[in-house]
Scaffold this motif. Sequence first.
Motif, PDB file in Angstrom:
ATOM      1  N   LEU A 136      11.394  -3.466 -39.326  1.00  0.00           N
ATOM      2  CA  LEU A 136      11.586  -2.806 -38.038  1.00  0.00           C
ATOM      3  C   LEU A 136      10.210  -2.582 -37.442  1.00  0.00           C
ATOM      4  N   GLU A 194       8.263  -1.029 -34.121  1.00  0.00           N
ATOM      5  CA  GLU A 194       8.309  -0.275 -32.870  1.00  0.00           C
ATOM      6  C   GLU A 194       7.137  -0.670 -31.969  1.00  0.00           C
ATOM      7  N   CYS A 200      12.319  -1.261 -30.473  1.00  0.00           N
ATOM      8  CA  CYS A 200      12.342  -1.458 -31.921  1.00  0.00           C
ATOM      9  C   CYS A 200      12.992  -2.805 -32.199  1.00  0.00           C
ATOM     10  N   ALA A 225      14.250  -5.610 -34.759  1.00  0.00           N
ATOM     11  CA  ALA A 225      14.721  -5.702 -36.134  1.00  0.00           C
ATOM     12  C   ALA A 225      14.789  -7.156 -36.563  1.00  0.00           C
ATOM     13  N   MET A 227      21.478   2.289 -35.494  1.00  0.00           N
ATOM     14  CA  MET A 227      20.029   2.347 -35.306  1.00  0.00           C
ATOM     15  C   MET A 227      19.672   3.702 -34.710  1.00  0.00           C
ATOM     16  N   THR A 248      17.324  -5.738 -30.858  1.00  0.00           N
ATOM     17  CA  THR A 248      16.339  -4.766 -30.399  1.00  0.00           C
ATOM     18  C   THR A 248      17.029  -3.512 -29.893  1.00  0.00           C
ATOM     19  N   CYS A 259      11.806   4.213 -35.565  1.00  0.00           N
ATOM     20  CA  CYS A 259      13.177   3.733 -35.554  1.00  0.00           C
ATOM     21  C   CYS A 259      13.617   3.495 -36.993  1.00  0.00           C
ATOM     22  N   ALA A 269      17.237   2.113 -39.542  1.00  0.00           N
ATOM     23  CA  ALA A 269      18.549   1.471 -39.643  1.00  0.00           C
ATOM     24  C   ALA A 269      19.307   2.082 -40.806  1.00  0.00           C
ATOM     25  N   GLY A 290      10.723   1.861 -39.503  1.00  0.00           N
ATOM     26  CA  GLY A 290       9.566   1.203 -38.943  1.00  0.00           C
ATOM     27  C   GLY A 290       8.304   1.987 -39.253  1.00  0.00           C
TER      28      GLY A 290
END
Length: 121
Positions: A4, A6, A22, A24, A34, A78, A96, A98, A112
Amino acid sequence: QVQLVESGGGLVQAGGSLRLSCAASGRTFSSYAMGWFRQAPGKEREFVAVIRWKGGDTTYADSVKGRFTISRDNAKNTVYLQMNSVKPEDTAAYYCAAGLYSTRRDDYDYWGQGTQVTVSS
């Protein structure tokens, strides 16, 4: 492996706007939510907003509700955080993540590296 990344942080005046991104990569994210979190110096990392990849459900922290908007572009993998009417207290490193659709840090598996947002008064 999940990555990730940012971007979009910087210096902005109070009342201004900023958009964080962000990106991914590494896995399909259709089953993940997210989230955005932030951490100011000397403070705990706190929840900001979360969005599902499917359906688009969102949840916001009370402190940003009505000012920040989380959105996603599934085709680009994103997630965005549009920050409007920013305040000095929004100054923090923004991360960010997940994971599950949750406001709890422990429910997120991937993070991230963070992007710094500084709001001047």
